[in-house]
Write an enzyme that holds these catalytic residues in place. Structure first.
Site, PDB file in Angstrom:
ATOM      1  N   HIS A  87       0.841  -1.211   0.000  1.00 57.27           N
ATOM      2  CA  HIS A  87       0.000   0.000   0.000  1.00 57.27           C
ATOM      3  C   HIS A  87       0.865   1.245   0.000  1.00 57.27           C
ATOM      4  CE1 HIS A  87       0.284   1.277   4.322  1.00 57.27           C
ATOM      5  NE2 HIS A  87       0.491  -0.010   4.546  1.00 57.27           N
ATOM      6  N   ASP A  89      -0.641   4.500   0.695  1.00 54.12           N
ATOM      7  CA  ASP A  89      -1.176   5.522   1.594  1.00 54.12           C
ATOM      8  C   ASP A  89      -0.460   5.446   2.930  1.00 54.12           C
ATOM      9  OD1 ASP A  89      -2.587   2.951   1.792  1.00 54.12           O
ATOM     10  OD2 ASP A  89      -3.724   3.901   3.396  1.00 54.12           O
ATOM     11  N   GLU A 152      -5.230   1.403   2.670  1.00 56.28           N
ATOM     12  CA  GLU A 152      -5.003   0.346   3.656  1.00 56.28           C
ATOM     13  C   GLU A 152      -5.096   0.874   5.075  1.00 56.28           C
ATOM     14  OE1 GLU A 152      -2.734  -2.412   6.296  1.00 56.28           O
ATOM     15  OE2 GLU A 152      -2.450  -0.272   5.912  1.00 56.28           O
ATOM     16  N   GLU A 153      -4.700   2.119   5.297  1.00 54.48           N
ATOM     17  CA  GLU A 153      -4.667   2.667   6.644  1.00 54.48           C
ATOM     18  C   GLU A 153      -6.041   3.106   7.150  1.00 54.48           C
ATOM     19  OE1 GLU A 153      -2.327   2.251   8.456  1.00 54.48           O
ATOM     20  OE2 GLU A 153      -0.404   2.355   7.423  1.00 54.48           O
TER      21      GLU A 153
END
Length: 469
Positions: A87, A89, A152-153
Protein backbone atom coordinates in the site's frame (compact mmCIF):
# COMPACT_ATOMS: atom_id res chain seq x y z
CA UNK A 1 21.06 -22.32 -10.44
CA UNK A 2 22.88 -20.55 -7.62
CA UNK A 3 22.08 -16.85 -7.47
CA UNK A 4 23.59 -14.37 -5.05
CA UNK A 5 20.52 -12.24 -4.45
CA UNK A 6 22.31 -10.02 -1.96
CA UNK A 7 24.90 -9.16 -4.59
CA UNK A 8 22.14 -8.40 -7.08
CA UNK A 9 20.55 -6.00 -4.61
CA UNK A 10 23.90 -4.30 -4.04
CA UNK A 11 24.14 -3.52 -7.76
CA UNK A 12 20.81 -1.71 -7.56
CA UNK A 13 21.10 0.05 -4.20
CA UNK A 14 21.36 3.58 -5.58
CA UNK A 15 18.49 3.12 -8.00
CA UNK A 16 16.28 1.59 -5.34
CA UNK A 17 16.97 4.44 -2.93
CA UNK A 18 16.31 7.09 -5.58
CA UNK A 19 12.93 5.56 -6.42
CA UNK A 20 12.03 5.24 -2.75
CA UNK A 21 12.91 8.86 -1.98
CA UNK A 22 10.68 10.04 -4.81
CA UNK A 23 7.79 8.05 -3.38
CA UNK A 24 8.38 9.22 0.18
CA UNK A 25 8.24 12.87 -0.87
CA UNK A 26 4.57 12.42 -1.75
CA UNK A 27 2.15 13.20 1.07
CA UNK A 28 -0.26 10.33 0.51
CA UNK A 29 -2.41 10.81 3.59
CA UNK A 30 -6.11 10.26 3.03
CA UNK A 31 -7.86 13.63 2.64
CA UNK A 32 -11.62 13.19 2.47
CA UNK A 33 -12.23 16.94 2.18
CA UNK A 34 -10.35 16.88 -1.14
CA UNK A 35 -11.87 13.65 -2.46
CA UNK A 36 -13.85 13.55 -5.69
CA UNK A 37 -14.60 11.09 -8.47
CA UNK A 38 -11.01 11.19 -9.75
CA UNK A 39 -9.45 11.24 -6.29
CA UNK A 40 -11.45 8.80 -4.13
CA UNK A 41 -9.21 9.35 -1.07
CA UNK A 42 -7.80 12.74 -2.01
CA UNK A 43 -5.01 13.76 -4.41
CA UNK A 44 -2.04 12.44 -2.39
CA UNK A 45 -2.83 8.72 -2.64
CA UNK A 46 -3.51 9.12 -6.37
CA UNK A 47 -0.17 10.84 -6.91
CA UNK A 48 1.62 8.02 -5.10
CA UNK A 49 -0.22 5.39 -7.15
CA UNK A 50 0.55 7.12 -10.44
CA UNK A 51 4.20 7.54 -9.48
CA UNK A 52 4.58 3.87 -8.59
CA UNK A 53 2.86 2.64 -11.75
CA UNK A 54 5.07 4.97 -13.79
CA UNK A 55 8.12 3.24 -12.31
CA UNK A 56 6.69 -0.11 -13.38
CA UNK A 57 6.04 1.15 -16.92
CA UNK A 58 9.61 2.50 -17.06
CA UNK A 59 10.85 -1.00 -16.21
CA UNK A 60 8.83 -2.67 -18.94
CA UNK A 61 5.67 -3.82 -17.18
CA UNK A 62 2.16 -3.29 -18.45
CA UNK A 63 0.19 -1.61 -15.68
CA UNK A 64 -3.45 -1.11 -14.80
CA UNK A 65 -4.88 1.71 -12.72
CA UNK A 66 -8.31 0.79 -11.40
CA UNK A 67 -9.95 4.23 -11.24
CA UNK A 68 -7.29 5.58 -8.86
CA UNK A 69 -8.33 3.17 -6.08
CA UNK A 70 -5.58 0.63 -6.69
CA UNK A 71 -3.35 -0.66 -9.44
CA UNK A 72 -1.31 -3.63 -10.51
CA UNK A 73 1.20 -5.04 -12.93
CA UNK A 74 2.01 -8.65 -13.77
CA UNK A 75 5.07 -10.71 -14.52
CA UNK A 76 5.47 -14.27 -15.79
CA UNK A 77 3.05 -16.86 -17.06
CA UNK A 78 1.27 -19.79 -15.47
CA UNK A 79 -2.04 -21.08 -14.21
CA UNK A 80 -1.30 -20.14 -10.60
CA UNK A 81 -0.97 -16.54 -9.46
CA UNK A 82 1.20 -15.25 -6.64
CA UNK A 83 -0.22 -12.02 -5.27
CA UNK A 84 2.00 -9.36 -3.69
CA UNK A 85 -0.09 -6.76 -1.86
CA UNK A 86 1.40 -3.44 -0.77
CA UNK A 87 0.00 0.00 0.00
CA UNK A 88 1.05 3.55 -0.79
CA UNK A 89 -1.18 5.52 1.59
CA UNK A 90 0.13 6.60 4.99
CA UNK A 91 -1.35 7.62 8.32
CA UNK A 92 -1.32 11.34 9.14
CA UNK A 93 2.11 12.63 10.09
CA UNK A 94 0.84 14.23 13.29
CA UNK A 95 3.13 16.33 15.47
CA UNK A 96 6.44 15.75 17.22
CA UNK A 97 8.64 15.31 14.15
CA UNK A 98 12.24 16.48 14.28
CA UNK A 99 12.34 16.63 10.47
CA UNK A 100 9.85 17.28 7.68
CA UNK A 101 7.91 13.98 7.43
CA UNK A 102 7.68 14.38 3.65
CA UNK A 103 11.27 15.38 3.00
CA UNK A 104 13.21 12.14 3.63
CA UNK A 105 16.34 12.45 5.76
CA UNK A 106 19.18 9.91 5.92
CA UNK A 107 20.92 9.99 9.28
CA UNK A 108 23.07 7.39 11.02
CA UNK A 109 21.94 4.67 8.62
CA UNK A 110 18.25 5.43 9.12
CA UNK A 111 15.79 6.87 6.65
CA UNK A 112 13.31 9.21 8.34
CA UNK A 113 10.00 9.89 6.60
CA UNK A 114 6.33 9.07 6.94
CA UNK A 115 5.92 5.76 5.14
CA UNK A 116 9.58 4.75 5.39
CA UNK A 117 8.63 1.57 7.23
CA UNK A 118 4.86 1.54 6.62
CA UNK A 119 4.73 0.77 3.79
CA UNK A 120 6.66 2.55 1.05
CA UNK A 121 10.07 1.26 2.12
CA UNK A 122 9.04 -2.41 2.16
CA UNK A 123 7.01 -1.90 -1.03
CA UNK A 124 10.08 -0.63 -2.87
CA UNK A 125 12.24 -3.45 -1.48
CA UNK A 126 9.73 -5.96 -2.81
CA UNK A 127 9.46 -4.15 -6.14
CA UNK A 128 13.22 -4.36 -6.66
CA UNK A 129 13.16 -8.02 -5.66
CA UNK A 130 10.84 -8.81 -8.55
CA UNK A 131 12.85 -6.48 -10.80
CA UNK A 132 15.93 -8.64 -10.15
CA UNK A 133 14.07 -11.80 -11.21
CA UNK A 134 12.85 -10.04 -14.36
CA UNK A 135 16.23 -8.59 -15.32
CA UNK A 136 18.02 -11.92 -14.75
CA UNK A 137 15.33 -13.61 -16.88
CA UNK A 138 15.00 -16.43 -14.37
CA UNK A 139 12.66 -19.24 -15.47
CA UNK A 140 9.26 -19.12 -13.79
CA UNK A 141 6.14 -21.29 -13.96
CA UNK A 142 3.64 -19.01 -12.21
CA UNK A 143 2.37 -15.48 -12.67
CA UNK A 144 3.08 -12.67 -10.21
CA UNK A 145 0.51 -9.93 -9.75
CA UNK A 146 1.93 -6.97 -7.82
CA UNK A 147 -1.03 -5.02 -6.39
CA UNK A 148 -0.78 -1.64 -4.67
CA UNK A 149 -3.60 0.00 -2.75
CA UNK A 150 -4.31 3.52 -1.51
CA UNK A 151 -6.61 3.03 1.50
CA UNK A 152 -5.00 0.35 3.66
CA UNK A 153 -4.67 2.67 6.64
CA UNK A 154 -8.39 3.43 6.72
CA UNK A 155 -11.19 1.14 5.58
CA UNK A 156 -9.65 -0.94 2.77
CA UNK A 157 -12.16 0.55 0.34
CA UNK A 158 -9.38 0.40 -2.23
CA UNK A 159 -9.32 -3.39 -2.20
CA UNK A 160 -13.10 -3.68 -2.11
CA UNK A 161 -13.25 -1.56 -5.25
CA UNK A 162 -10.29 -3.32 -6.87
CA UNK A 163 -11.75 -6.81 -6.63
CA UNK A 164 -15.17 -5.58 -7.72
CA UNK A 165 -13.97 -3.63 -10.76
CA UNK A 166 -10.63 -5.05 -11.93
CA UNK A 167 -12.14 -8.12 -13.56
CA UNK A 168 -9.41 -10.42 -12.20
CA UNK A 169 -9.80 -13.27 -9.76
CA UNK A 170 -8.04 -13.19 -6.44
CA UNK A 171 -4.51 -14.64 -6.55
CA UNK A 172 -4.15 -18.23 -5.42
CA UNK A 173 -1.70 -17.35 -2.65
CA UNK A 174 0.48 -14.45 -1.66
CA UNK A 175 2.00 -12.13 0.88
CA UNK A 176 2.14 -8.50 1.94
CA UNK A 177 5.48 -6.80 2.73
CA UNK A 178 3.91 -4.80 5.55
CA UNK A 179 4.88 -6.29 8.90
CA UNK A 180 7.74 -8.31 10.35
CA UNK A 181 10.12 -11.16 9.63
CA UNK A 182 10.28 -14.09 9.97
CA UNK A 183 6.56 -14.18 9.04
CA UNK A 184 3.10 -13.15 10.16
CA UNK A 185 0.80 -16.09 9.42
CA UNK A 186 -1.94 -15.08 11.82
CA UNK A 187 -3.77 -11.82 12.43
CA UNK A 188 -6.35 -10.95 15.03
CA UNK A 189 -9.75 -9.68 14.05
CA UNK A 190 -10.19 -5.94 13.67
CA UNK A 191 -13.31 -3.87 14.34
CA UNK A 192 -14.09 -0.33 15.46
CA UNK A 193 -17.13 0.38 17.61
CA UNK A 194 -18.44 3.80 18.59
CA UNK A 195 -19.85 5.04 21.88
CA UNK A 196 -22.43 7.83 21.48
CA UNK A 197 -23.33 10.43 24.12
CA UNK A 198 -25.94 13.19 24.23
CA UNK A 199 -27.73 15.26 26.83
CA UNK A 200 -27.43 18.43 28.86
CA UNK A 201 -24.10 19.83 29.97
CA UNK A 202 -24.25 22.44 32.72
CA UNK A 203 -22.69 22.86 36.15
CA UNK A 204 -19.85 24.79 37.79
CA UNK A 205 -17.75 23.39 34.94
CA UNK A 206 -19.10 23.34 31.38
CA UNK A 207 -17.33 21.33 28.67
CA UNK A 208 -17.51 23.10 25.31
CA UNK A 209 -15.33 20.72 23.31
CA UNK A 210 -13.01 17.76 23.66
CA UNK A 211 -10.98 16.53 20.69
CA UNK A 212 -8.26 13.92 20.36
CA UNK A 213 -6.97 11.41 17.84
CA UNK A 214 -6.30 11.35 14.11
CA UNK A 215 -7.16 7.77 13.15
CA UNK A 216 -8.85 4.85 14.84
CA UNK A 217 -5.73 2.74 14.42
CA UNK A 218 -3.42 5.27 16.10
CA UNK A 219 -3.01 5.97 19.81
CA UNK A 220 -3.97 9.67 20.17
CA UNK A 221 -0.78 11.59 20.78
CA UNK A 222 -2.61 14.64 22.09
CA UNK A 223 -6.03 15.99 23.01
CA UNK A 224 -7.49 19.42 23.73
CA UNK A 225 -10.46 20.40 25.89
CA UNK A 226 -12.15 23.79 26.10
CA UNK A 227 -14.34 24.41 29.14
CA UNK A 228 -15.78 27.15 31.32
CA UNK A 229 -15.25 27.66 35.04
CA UNK A 230 -14.91 30.59 37.38
CA UNK A 231 -11.71 32.37 36.46
CA UNK A 232 -10.68 32.35 40.11
CA UNK A 233 -10.15 28.60 39.73
CA UNK A 234 -7.18 29.13 37.39
CA UNK A 235 -4.48 28.86 40.08
CA UNK A 236 -6.05 25.68 41.46
CA UNK A 237 -6.35 24.08 38.02
CA UNK A 238 -2.83 25.15 37.08
CA UNK A 239 -1.34 23.60 40.23
CA UNK A 240 -3.24 20.32 39.86
CA UNK A 241 -2.39 20.07 36.16
CA UNK A 242 1.31 20.62 36.87
CA UNK A 243 1.29 17.86 39.48
CA UNK A 244 -0.68 15.55 37.18
CA UNK A 245 1.76 16.13 34.31
CA UNK A 246 4.82 15.48 36.46
CA UNK A 247 3.36 12.31 37.90
CA UNK A 248 2.47 10.87 34.49
CA UNK A 249 5.39 12.22 32.39
CA UNK A 250 3.12 14.32 30.17
CA UNK A 251 3.46 17.62 28.36
CA UNK A 252 0.57 19.97 29.12
CA UNK A 253 -0.53 23.46 28.20
CA UNK A 254 -3.15 25.59 30.00
CA UNK A 255 -4.49 28.92 28.82
CA UNK A 256 -7.27 31.15 30.18
CA UNK A 257 -9.49 33.79 28.62
CA UNK A 258 -11.70 35.11 31.43
CA UNK A 259 -13.92 32.13 32.32
CA UNK A 260 -12.81 30.06 29.33
CA UNK A 261 -10.03 27.50 29.85
CA UNK A 262 -8.14 25.43 27.27
CA UNK A 263 -6.01 22.44 28.19
CA UNK A 264 -3.88 20.35 25.84
CA UNK A 265 -2.25 17.12 26.98
CA UNK A 266 0.44 15.49 24.85
CA UNK A 267 1.55 11.88 25.26
CA UNK A 268 2.96 9.54 22.61
CA UNK A 269 1.41 8.01 19.53
CA UNK A 270 1.72 4.32 18.65
CA UNK A 271 0.11 1.77 16.39
CA UNK A 272 -3.43 0.99 17.49
CA UNK A 273 -2.64 -2.74 17.63
CA UNK A 274 -0.33 -2.03 20.59
CA UNK A 275 -2.04 0.67 22.66
CA UNK A 276 0.19 -0.18 25.61
CA UNK A 277 3.16 1.11 23.60
CA UNK A 278 1.73 4.63 23.46
CA UNK A 279 0.60 7.30 25.90
CA UNK A 280 -2.99 8.18 25.12
CA UNK A 281 -3.21 11.96 25.46
CA UNK A 282 -7.00 11.86 25.25
CA UNK A 283 -7.67 9.43 28.10
CA UNK A 284 -5.07 11.18 30.26
CA UNK A 285 -6.82 14.51 29.64
CA UNK A 286 -10.18 12.96 30.45
CA UNK A 287 -8.69 11.41 33.59
CA UNK A 288 -7.55 14.84 34.75
CA UNK A 289 -10.83 16.59 33.95
CA UNK A 290 -13.00 13.88 35.54
CA UNK A 291 -12.00 15.17 38.99
CA UNK A 292 -13.96 18.38 38.44
CA UNK A 293 -17.71 18.92 38.76
CA UNK A 294 -18.89 18.55 35.19
CA UNK A 295 -22.47 17.35 34.75
CA UNK A 296 -24.73 15.51 32.34
CA UNK A 297 -23.26 14.31 29.06
CA UNK A 298 -19.88 15.90 29.82
CA UNK A 299 -19.62 14.06 33.13
CA UNK A 300 -20.55 10.75 31.52
CA UNK A 301 -18.11 11.31 28.66
CA UNK A 302 -15.16 12.27 30.84
CA UNK A 303 -15.79 9.62 33.48
CA UNK A 304 -15.97 6.82 30.93
CA UNK A 305 -12.93 8.05 28.99
CA UNK A 306 -10.87 8.94 32.05
CA UNK A 307 -11.85 6.24 34.53
CA UNK A 308 -12.91 3.18 32.49
CA UNK A 309 -11.12 3.42 29.13
CA UNK A 310 -7.96 4.98 30.56
CA UNK A 311 -5.12 2.41 30.63
CA UNK A 312 -7.63 -0.36 29.86
CA UNK A 313 -5.49 -1.79 27.04
CA UNK A 314 -6.98 -5.28 27.25
CA UNK A 315 -10.63 -4.40 27.87
CA UNK A 316 -10.74 -5.61 31.47
CA UNK A 317 -12.59 -2.63 32.98
CA UNK A 318 -14.70 -2.42 29.86
CA UNK A 319 -15.73 -6.06 30.26
CA UNK A 320 -14.59 -7.30 26.84
CA UNK A 321 -11.30 -8.94 27.84
CA UNK A 322 -10.52 -12.26 26.16
CA UNK A 323 -7.34 -14.29 25.62
CA UNK A 324 -6.79 -17.16 23.18
CA UNK A 325 -3.89 -19.57 23.78
CA UNK A 326 -2.63 -19.21 20.18
CA UNK A 327 -3.60 -15.67 19.21
CA UNK A 328 -3.16 -13.98 22.56
CA UNK A 329 -5.19 -11.22 24.18
CA UNK A 330 -7.76 -8.80 22.82
CA UNK A 331 -6.50 -5.20 22.77
CA UNK A 332 -8.51 -1.98 22.76
CA UNK A 333 -7.42 1.41 21.46
CA UNK A 334 -9.60 4.45 22.20
CA UNK A 335 -8.55 6.19 19.01
CA UNK A 336 -10.78 9.19 18.25
CA UNK A 337 -12.61 11.52 20.65
CA UNK A 338 -15.09 14.14 19.48
CA UNK A 339 -17.24 16.18 21.90
CA UNK A 340 -19.03 19.40 21.01
CA UNK A 341 -21.51 20.94 23.44
CA UNK A 342 -23.61 22.12 20.49
CA UNK A 343 -23.95 18.56 19.18
CA UNK A 344 -26.39 15.90 20.28
CA UNK A 345 -24.04 13.13 19.12
CA UNK A 346 -20.63 13.01 20.81
CA UNK A 347 -18.47 9.98 20.20
CA UNK A 348 -15.54 7.85 21.24
CA UNK A 349 -14.14 5.38 18.69
CA UNK A 350 -12.77 2.13 20.13
CA UNK A 351 -10.61 0.01 17.85
CA UNK A 352 -10.41 -3.66 18.89
CA UNK A 353 -7.94 -6.33 17.78
CA UNK A 354 -9.57 -9.58 18.88
CA UNK A 355 -8.45 -13.22 18.75
CA UNK A 356 -10.40 -16.27 17.72
CA UNK A 357 -12.87 -17.30 20.42
CA UNK A 358 -14.57 -13.93 20.74
CA UNK A 359 -16.34 -11.77 18.16
CA UNK A 360 -17.44 -8.29 17.20
CA UNK A 361 -20.97 -9.14 18.33
CA UNK A 362 -19.74 -10.26 21.76
CA UNK A 363 -17.82 -7.01 22.13
CA UNK A 364 -20.85 -4.99 21.05
CA UNK A 365 -23.18 -6.67 23.52
CA UNK A 366 -20.77 -5.92 26.37
CA UNK A 367 -20.32 -2.29 25.39
CA UNK A 368 -24.08 -1.74 25.47
CA UNK A 369 -23.93 -2.46 29.20
CA UNK A 370 -21.62 0.46 29.94
CA UNK A 371 -23.00 3.32 31.99
CA UNK A 372 -23.02 6.64 30.15
CA UNK A 373 -23.28 6.03 26.40
CA UNK A 374 -26.82 6.13 25.08
CA UNK A 375 -26.00 3.78 22.21
CA UNK A 376 -23.23 1.83 20.49
CA UNK A 377 -22.67 1.49 16.75
CA UNK A 378 -20.32 -0.76 14.79
CA UNK A 379 -18.16 0.00 11.77
CA UNK A 380 -18.99 -1.91 8.60
CA UNK A 381 -15.28 -2.67 8.15
CA UNK A 382 -14.98 -5.97 10.02
CA UNK A 383 -11.98 -8.26 9.62
CA UNK A 384 -12.33 -11.68 11.21
CA UNK A 385 -9.31 -13.46 12.72
CA UNK A 386 -7.06 -14.97 10.03
CA UNK A 387 -4.59 -17.89 10.20
CA UNK A 388 -2.50 -19.92 7.73
CA UNK A 389 -0.86 -22.97 9.36
CA UNK A 390 2.91 -23.57 9.22
CA UNK A 391 2.26 -26.76 7.26
CA UNK A 392 1.14 -24.71 4.25
CA UNK A 393 3.86 -24.66 1.58
CA UNK A 394 3.60 -20.85 1.37
CA UNK A 395 4.54 -20.48 5.02
CA UNK A 396 7.24 -23.15 4.98
CA UNK A 397 8.89 -21.74 1.84
CA UNK A 398 9.01 -18.20 3.19
CA UNK A 399 10.41 -19.37 6.51
CA UNK A 400 13.07 -21.48 4.77
CA UNK A 401 14.27 -18.51 2.74
CA UNK A 402 14.39 -16.31 5.81
CA UNK A 403 16.42 -18.89 7.71
CA UNK A 404 18.81 -19.42 4.79
CA UNK A 405 19.58 -15.74 4.34
CA UNK A 406 19.72 -14.68 8.00
CA UNK A 407 20.90 -17.81 9.81
CA UNK A 408 18.11 -17.21 12.32
CA UNK A 409 15.32 -19.59 13.29
CA UNK A 410 12.02 -18.80 11.68
CA UNK A 411 8.84 -19.30 13.69
CA UNK A 412 5.22 -18.42 13.10
CA UNK A 413 3.87 -15.16 14.54
CA UNK A 414 0.40 -13.80 15.19
CA UNK A 415 -0.18 -10.07 15.51
CA UNK A 416 -2.91 -7.60 16.31
CA UNK A 417 -2.20 -5.57 13.20
CA UNK A 418 -4.10 -6.08 9.99
CA UNK A 419 -2.34 -6.44 6.64
CA UNK A 420 -3.43 -7.10 3.08
CA UNK A 421 -2.15 -10.64 3.58
CA UNK A 422 -5.52 -11.55 5.04
CA UNK A 423 -7.22 -10.73 1.71
CA UNK A 424 -6.34 -14.26 0.61
CA UNK A 425 -7.20 -17.54 2.28
CA UNK A 426 -3.55 -18.48 1.73
CA UNK A 427 -2.13 -15.05 2.47
CA UNK A 428 0.46 -13.89 5.00
CA UNK A 429 2.58 -10.87 5.87
CA UNK A 430 6.33 -11.16 5.33
CA UNK A 431 8.77 -8.51 6.55
CA UNK A 432 10.21 -6.00 6.28
CA UNK A 433 11.06 -5.37 9.96
CA UNK A 434 13.62 -7.74 11.49
CA UNK A 435 13.60 -9.14 15.05
CA UNK A 436 14.76 -6.58 17.59
CA UNK A 437 13.89 -3.69 15.30
CA UNK A 438 12.43 -0.51 16.81
CA UNK A 439 8.89 -0.25 15.48
CA UNK A 440 8.06 3.39 14.67
CA UNK A 441 5.03 2.75 12.48
CA UNK A 442 2.28 5.34 13.06
CA UNK A 443 4.61 7.39 15.24
CA UNK A 444 6.46 10.66 14.89
CA UNK A 445 9.97 10.29 13.44
CA UNK A 446 9.11 7.05 11.66
CA UNK A 447 12.20 5.51 10.13
CA UNK A 448 13.51 2.50 8.27
CA UNK A 449 17.00 1.08 8.69
CA UNK A 450 18.53 1.42 5.23
CA UNK A 451 20.61 -1.76 5.41
CA UNK A 452 17.55 -3.67 6.58
CA UNK A 453 15.63 -2.53 3.50
CA UNK A 454 18.41 -3.89 1.29
CA UNK A 455 18.50 -7.13 3.31
CA UNK A 456 14.74 -7.42 2.91
CA UNK A 457 14.98 -6.90 -0.85
CA UNK A 458 17.34 -9.88 -1.13
CA UNK A 459 15.05 -12.05 0.98
CA UNK A 460 12.04 -11.01 -1.10
CA UNK A 461 13.87 -11.80 -4.34
CA UNK A 462 14.77 -15.32 -3.30
CA UNK A 463 11.35 -15.90 -1.73
CA UNK A 464 9.46 -14.80 -4.83
CA UNK A 465 11.69 -16.94 -7.03
CA UNK A 466 11.25 -20.01 -4.82
CA UNK A 467 7.47 -19.56 -4.97
CA UNK A 468 7.21 -19.18 -8.75
CA UNK A 469 10.19 -21.05 -10.26
Amino acid sequence: MAIDFQAEVTKRRDAMMADLLALLRINSERADHLADAQHPFGPGPVQALETFLALAERDGYQTRNIDNYAGHFEYGQGDEVLGIFAHLDVVPAGSGWETDPYEPVLKDGKLYARGASDDKGPTMACYYALKIIKELELPVSKKVRFIVGTDEESGWADMDYYFEHSGVEKPDFGFSPDAEFPIINGEKGNITQYLHFSGSNGSDFVLHSFEGGLRENMVPESATAVFSAKKARFAEIETELSQFAAKNDLRTELTQDNDLFTITVTGKSAHGMSPQAGINGATYLASFLSRFSFAGAARDYLNLAGCILHLDYYGEKTGVAYTDTKMGALTMNPGIFRFDAASDDNTIALNFRFPQGTSSETIYQQLTKLQGPERVTVSKHLHEPHYVPPTDSLVSTLLNVYEKQTGLKGDEQIIGGGTFGRLLERGVAYGAMFPGYENTMHQANEFADVEDLYRAAAIYAEAIYELIK
